[in-house]
Design a protein around this motif. Sequence first.
Motif, PDB file in Angstrom:
ATOM      1  N   PRO B 444       3.456 -62.085  33.454  1.00 33.38           N
ATOM      2  CA  PRO B 444       2.384 -62.197  34.451  1.00 33.38           C
ATOM      3  C   PRO B 444       2.409 -63.552  35.169  1.00 33.38           C
ATOM      4  O   PRO B 444       2.124 -63.630  36.368  1.00 33.38           O
ATOM      5  CB  PRO B 444       1.102 -62.043  33.630  1.00 33.38           C
ATOM      6  CG  PRO B 444       1.509 -61.306  32.401  1.00 33.38           C
ATOM      7  CD  PRO B 444       2.914 -61.786  32.110  1.00 33.38           C
ATOM      8  N   GLN B 448       3.152 -64.336  39.154  1.00 33.90           N
ATOM      9  CA  GLN B 448       2.288 -65.168  40.006  1.00 33.90           C
ATOM     10  C   GLN B 448       3.089 -66.245  40.736  1.00 33.90           C
ATOM     11  O   GLN B 448       2.866 -66.496  41.915  1.00 33.90           O
ATOM     12  CB  GLN B 448       1.195 -65.843  39.157  1.00 33.90           C
ATOM     13  CG  GLN B 448       0.001 -64.947  38.919  1.00 33.90           C
ATOM     14  CD  GLN B 448      -1.035 -65.597  38.014  1.00 33.90           C
ATOM     15  OE1 GLN B 448      -0.697 -66.345  37.097  1.00 33.90           O
ATOM     16  NE2 GLN B 448      -2.299 -65.300  38.260  1.00 33.90           N
ATOM     17  N   ASP B 457       2.102 -60.678  48.061  1.00 35.74           N
ATOM     18  CA  ASP B 457       0.945 -60.293  47.273  1.00 35.74           C
ATOM     19  C   ASP B 457       1.480 -59.916  45.896  1.00 35.74           C
ATOM     20  O   ASP B 457       2.601 -59.432  45.774  1.00 35.74           O
ATOM     21  CB  ASP B 457       0.254 -59.096  47.908  1.00 35.74           C
ATOM     22  CG  ASP B 457      -1.069 -58.798  47.229  1.00 35.74           C
ATOM     23  OD1 ASP B 457      -2.102 -59.098  47.840  1.00 35.74           O
ATOM     24  OD2 ASP B 457      -1.074 -58.273  46.095  1.00 35.74           O
ATOM     25  N   LEU B 458       0.674 -60.145  44.876  1.00 38.45           N
ATOM     26  CA  LEU B 458       1.111 -59.804  43.527  1.00 38.45           C
ATOM     27  C   LEU B 458       1.528 -58.328  43.432  1.00 38.45           C
ATOM     28  O   LEU B 458       2.399 -57.958  42.645  1.00 38.45           O
ATOM     29  CB  LEU B 458      -0.002 -60.118  42.532  1.00 38.45           C
ATOM     30  CG  LEU B 458       0.426 -60.304  41.079  1.00 38.45           C
ATOM     31  CD1 LEU B 458       1.436 -61.430  40.917  1.00 38.45           C
ATOM     32  CD2 LEU B 458      -0.779 -60.574  40.201  1.00 38.45           C
ATOM     33  N   LEU B 459       0.903 -57.486  44.248  1.00 46.33           N
ATOM     34  CA  LEU B 459       1.237 -56.061  44.214  1.00 46.33           C
ATOM     35  C   LEU B 459       2.664 -55.789  44.689  1.00 46.33           C
ATOM     36  O   LEU B 459       3.234 -54.743  44.407  1.00 46.33           O
ATOM     37  CB  LEU B 459       0.258 -55.260  45.089  1.00 46.33           C
ATOM     38  CG  LEU B 459      -1.165 -55.153  44.559  1.00 46.33           C
ATOM     39  CD1 LEU B 459      -2.068 -54.518  45.597  1.00 46.33           C
ATOM     40  CD2 LEU B 459      -1.197 -54.358  43.256  1.00 46.33           C
ATOM     41  N   ILE B 470       5.227 -53.685  39.466  1.00 48.34           N
ATOM     42  CA  ILE B 470       4.577 -54.106  38.226  1.00 48.34           C
ATOM     43  C   ILE B 470       3.126 -53.620  38.232  1.00 48.34           C
ATOM     44  O   ILE B 470       2.676 -52.933  37.333  1.00 48.34           O
ATOM     45  CB  ILE B 470       4.582 -55.651  38.095  1.00 48.34           C
ATOM     46  CG1 ILE B 470       5.998 -56.191  38.206  1.00 48.34           C
ATOM     47  CG2 ILE B 470       3.912 -56.073  36.796  1.00 48.34           C
ATOM     48  CD1 ILE B 470       6.906 -55.889  37.059  1.00 48.34           C
ATOM     49  N   ASN B 471       2.392 -53.987  39.275  1.00 50.37           N
ATOM     50  CA  ASN B 471       0.998 -53.573  39.376  1.00 50.37           C
ATOM     51  C   ASN B 471       0.859 -52.556  40.497  1.00 50.37           C
ATOM     52  O   ASN B 471       1.578 -52.612  41.493  1.00 50.37           O
ATOM     53  CB  ASN B 471       0.109 -54.784  39.645  1.00 50.37           C
ATOM     54  CG  ASN B 471      -0.082 -55.617  38.395  1.00 50.37           C
ATOM     55  OD1 ASN B 471      -0.654 -55.144  37.424  1.00 50.37           O
ATOM     56  ND2 ASN B 471       0.417 -56.836  38.406  1.00 50.37           N
ATOM     57  N   LEU B 472      -0.047 -51.622  40.305  1.00 50.52           N
ATOM     58  CA  LEU B 472      -0.173 -50.538  41.276  1.00 50.52           C
ATOM     59  C   LEU B 472      -1.373 -50.690  42.203  1.00 50.52           C
ATOM     60  O   LEU B 472      -1.399 -50.133  43.283  1.00 50.52           O
ATOM     61  CB  LEU B 472      -0.228 -49.193  40.538  1.00 50.52           C
ATOM     62  CG  LEU B 472       0.991 -48.924  39.634  1.00 50.52           C
ATOM     63  CD1 LEU B 472       0.891 -47.549  38.999  1.00 50.52           C
ATOM     64  CD2 LEU B 472       2.300 -49.061  40.401  1.00 50.52           C
ATOM     65  N   SER B 473      -2.372 -51.432  41.776  1.00 53.44           N
ATOM     66  CA  SER B 473      -3.523 -51.672  42.660  1.00 53.44           C
ATOM     67  C   SER B 473      -4.344 -52.816  42.080  1.00 53.44           C
ATOM     68  O   SER B 473      -4.073 -53.287  40.984  1.00 53.44           O
ATOM     69  CB  SER B 473      -4.393 -50.410  42.773  1.00 53.44           C
ATOM     70  OG  SER B 473      -4.885 -50.044  41.495  1.00 53.44           O
ATOM     71  N   ARG B 474      -5.348 -53.225  42.836  1.00 54.04           N
ATOM     72  CA  ARG B 474      -6.315 -54.167  42.277  1.00 54.04           C
ATOM     73  C   ARG B 474      -7.388 -53.355  41.570  1.00 54.04           C
ATOM     74  O   ARG B 474      -7.619 -52.198  41.902  1.00 54.04           O
ATOM     75  CB  ARG B 474      -6.972 -54.980  43.390  1.00 54.04           C
ATOM     76  CG  ARG B 474      -6.060 -56.021  43.997  1.00 54.04           C
ATOM     77  CD  ARG B 474      -6.782 -56.672  45.178  1.00 54.04           C
ATOM     78  NE  ARG B 474      -5.829 -57.382  46.014  1.00 54.04           N
ATOM     79  CZ  ARG B 474      -5.478 -58.641  45.803  1.00 54.04           C
ATOM     80  NH1 ARG B 474      -6.021 -59.333  44.821  1.00 54.04           N
ATOM     81  NH2 ARG B 474      -4.609 -59.216  46.584  1.00 54.04           N
ATOM     82  N   THR B 475      -8.039 -53.974  40.588  1.00 57.07           N
ATOM     83  CA  THR B 475      -9.106 -53.242  39.903  1.00 57.07           C
ATOM     84  C   THR B 475     -10.382 -53.240  40.739  1.00 57.07           C
ATOM     85  O   THR B 475     -11.182 -52.326  40.643  1.00 57.07           O
ATOM     86  CB  THR B 475      -9.435 -53.862  38.535  1.00 57.07           C
ATOM     87  OG1 THR B 475      -9.763 -55.243  38.724  1.00 57.07           O
ATOM     88  CG2 THR B 475      -8.261 -53.756  37.579  1.00 57.07           C
ATOM     89  N   LYS B 476     -10.579 -54.278  41.533  1.00 54.55           N
ATOM     90  CA  LYS B 476     -11.838 -54.413  42.281  1.00 54.55           C
ATOM     91  C   LYS B 476     -11.540 -54.618  43.758  1.00 54.55           C
ATOM     92  O   LYS B 476     -10.463 -55.102  44.116  1.00 54.55           O
ATOM     93  CB  LYS B 476     -12.627 -55.632  41.795  1.00 54.55           C
ATOM     94  CG  LYS B 476     -12.792 -55.728  40.301  1.00 54.55           C
ATOM     95  CD  LYS B 476     -13.785 -54.743  39.757  1.00 54.55           C
ATOM     96  CE  LYS B 476     -13.488 -54.509  38.266  1.00 54.55           C
ATOM     97  NZ  LYS B 476     -14.486 -53.701  37.602  1.00 54.55           N
ATOM     98  N   GLY B 477     -12.516 -54.324  44.575  1.00 51.97           N
ATOM     99  CA  GLY B 477     -12.379 -54.552  46.008  1.00 51.97           C
ATOM    100  C   GLY B 477     -11.363 -53.601  46.603  1.00 51.97           C
ATOM    101  O   GLY B 477     -10.981 -52.603  45.997  1.00 51.97           O
TER     102      GLY B 477
END
Lengths: 420, 479, 123
Positions: B444, B448, B457-459, B470-477
């Motif tokens: 992680p 970053q 973007d981290l995505l 690695i990541n598929l979406s943000r959890t918020k917003g």
Amino acid sequence: MSEIKSFKYDLVIVGGGPAGMACAVSAYEAGLRSILIIERDAALGGILRQCIHNGFGLHTFGEELTGPEYAYRYERKVKEYGIEYMLNTMVTAVGADKTVTARNEELGIFRIEAKAVALAMGCRERPLGALGICGRRPSGIFTAGTAQKYVNMMGYLPGREVVILGSGDIGLIMARRMTLEGATVKGVFELMPYSSGLARNIEQCLNDFGIPLKTSHTVVEVHGEDRLTGVTVAEVDENRVPIDSTRELIPCDTLLLSCGLIPENELTLGAGLTLDRRTGGASVDMNRQTEIEGIFSLGNVLHVHDLVDYVSDEAAVAGAAAARYIMGAVAQSVAFDVTASFGVRYTVPQRITELCDLTLYFRVGAVYENKTLTVRFGDKLIYSRKCARLLPAEMQTVRLTRDKLAALGATSGEIKVGLE
Amino acid sequence: MFDIAVIGAGVIGGAVAREMTKYNLRVVILERESDVAMGATKANSAIVHAGFDAKPGTLKARLNVRGSELMEDYAYELGVKYNRCGSLVVGFNETDRQTLSELMARGEANGAKELYLLGTREEVLAVEPGVADGVCCALFAKRGAIICPYELCMAEVGCAIDNGAILKLNFDVCEIEKSSDGYIVSSADGKCVEARWVINCAGVYSDKIASLVGDVSFTVSPRRGEYVLLDKSEGGRVSHTVFRCPSPLGKGVLVTPTVDGNLLIGPNAEDISDKSDNGTTAQGVAHIKRLAREQVAGIDFSKTITSFAGLRATPSTGDFVIGVVCEGFINCAGIESPGLSSAPAIAEYVAELLAGAGVTLTPRKDFSGRRRPMHYFRELADEEKNEIIKKFPEYAHIICRCEMISEGEIIEAIKTNPRPSDIDGIKRRTRSGMGRCQGGFCSPLVAQILARELKLDLLEVTKRGGGSLINLSRTKGKS
Amino acid sequence: MERNRELTCIVCPRGCALRVTLGDMGEVLSVSGNACKRGEVYATDECTNPMRTVTSTVLCTDGEVTPVRTERAVPKALMNGVMKEINSTVLNKSVTVGDVIIENVAGTGVNVIATACKEIFTK
């Protein structure tokens, strides 16, 4: 040429997680003032910072806190007492002579001469490579703790359709966390015939959300070239060998691994200590002093705990003992070995060198029902307790008193913890 | 318009490209993957063979012996770790003893130096105490060596880029068309480059590339080899590369320390049809573990860090396919073992072929072949590290705690040719995530740093390019 | 008609195996298997009005997330509504542990509080 800066402290604590902080607080309360906590992360709290679920502190504080709140209680104590700590600082070596080498951005590489060192580095998760799962190496395979960091600390969702291998507590907790944050958890698969997580977590993290738990199952293969597209699971026989006829493909984009924690003992080994094969940690006496005088080991680096409350208790014992050691008040008066007999996988501490009140921690090796837990010295029964059900996931404790140990009328020998 | 287009950025393409930049030539390297060293270079035995394996008279034999001679200086120049640890081919019976003599004779015929027969178990133990019970004789190749193949490849390509070569990643060659001065090489997604000479170093795909100019005289099939990598705590089991004497029962595996101090065992050999299928199998891994135990005593497989598979580019001809196909096109195809060992010799040979074809090779005065070792920081004394930390504090911020890799080293890798763009790229360059936790803690943080340095973007950060998110979406917003 | 329900107590890590006997109207007639009084309370609640503490994070104006929880347990059936409100909340000021972030979340009468200190720097 830059010089190597050098410092002196009475007690250096490697790790500012729950164990390190509780150790510092208790050493302070025992009268020690020259204490330094060294923490590699940007804040105190250790792994608790990412454990944002509730369930911590029932023993210690009599209320149910989340990880960050539990850590905050100790952090406040550390600050209130004015105990020194360094953040973003990595200890790279601990010598048998209690010289600590560390580095951070302000001081570069520096050394500290300490009178005593407390090792509180915690543990790490067993990664994919160690599990012997076949297939390619697509993205989408994470240890549960890594996923926890992405979700809870960074605010990112690493998967939408999730399979979890291993029923360790972090895996169960992440099943709920990922579900609440919008993912679908398709199931938790556990190699052993029993869960390695706490019953309450199965109830509130899986059952609440209708997530199936399949014991005696494992993931045998992962699929996908870029991102994971699915996993093949299979039931295992009594020798934990997958049964081919039960292979089943489960489409998913994420596999979380919750397959055990390993004490992170590289510094311990570097100091010249050997590890207890069963705990993966150092071998210690009731003060959590290792085989090197003045080096203590506590918390998950000593043995993996399921409750942070026990970590705090253990660290407090070690902190007070380290203070007494530095003040010259620890004397070896007896030499008992504590050993595991039938049904018991390990005990901590492994030695008793002083007559005092103490708690023995241990784990059973399998699920046992209706057994009597005993602590014996030769033919003398020191302690016994009837247990309806004993699970490997749940650490057991036995309290031994100074009087009981004194009543043995011996100064050395073997104290055996077992089931009958 | 380039003078040279090298297809494939593996250890062979890298060696060839670097060799070409020694001369006044404009060089482009075309690679289908998102990084260099992604094919056989990434997953092989990491061995520099002494040269007793190949049949005398073959290209393999000649280039292996020459490559092995060159490798030490070559690796040193490129700042790549190389360790002439020596290798042993161990035998268990009289038949093996006979085979070892034959291997020795073959090696000598090939020109390999410093080969010794160890006729008794005692002699073997005196050289390598780690061999298993039952080993009674061995062929000892004192010049056998180990090296990190992807590190070598990254250094080669980096050196070529530093000397003016252009690296085009994600360039999947699908068409090669004759133009007035050379060839136009086009990718599947419509990019194209023009070059006077095309050099085919495309590994398992080298037959496909050759066929694009009409050369169908050979095929290359993927032969999968599986490996198990163990923790550094097991790295000391042996101090030499231990092969098993080939017998009618099979070839055995090798057990070897790596230049980074781990223990590597493997490979098996399985002919497969899918040129991208580098997945491991339960049977394969179990098989190599069993064989490894027969050769080396006491390996603790609970210390396994990872298992992986690589695909050898096995040519239908049985030998390396190297040569001028037609004006403007050279094959370096079907480079299976001992390809890594031969790499510098193959590059040298390609230069000879070009000169023979009438290409003027004018050495450049400004060519710089030296490279700072990728891991120079780790090797510094603490005082020297502090000098650097004073100027660049990020060298004191440890990101990978297993391998003790700092943020400074990661940032430096991001800015060093060939530049990485994903987490695996950082891992191969810095060893961050290569240790016992396999990136559990550091990935992680590496993600970053990559996002910050590459302004992503981290995505958008991937494990290995393409769709390996690695990541598929943000959890918020908003996502 | 009486019926039994088996539960695992989640009040503490001990995880007692509870057996609850329910009456015709779903009322709790008896609880057994519990090691303490809290187990009986839990079993009764669980069969009549199951409650859960919800933990999650909220987005901050600096783009980061910070952890939160419901101050007390909320009805299990309202967990989704609680999450919805947590997900639509943006924190724009620094908070310390225990500070209220959402009052009376999803009409439960329970507040959502910060579980960590979070500093938000405003320009």
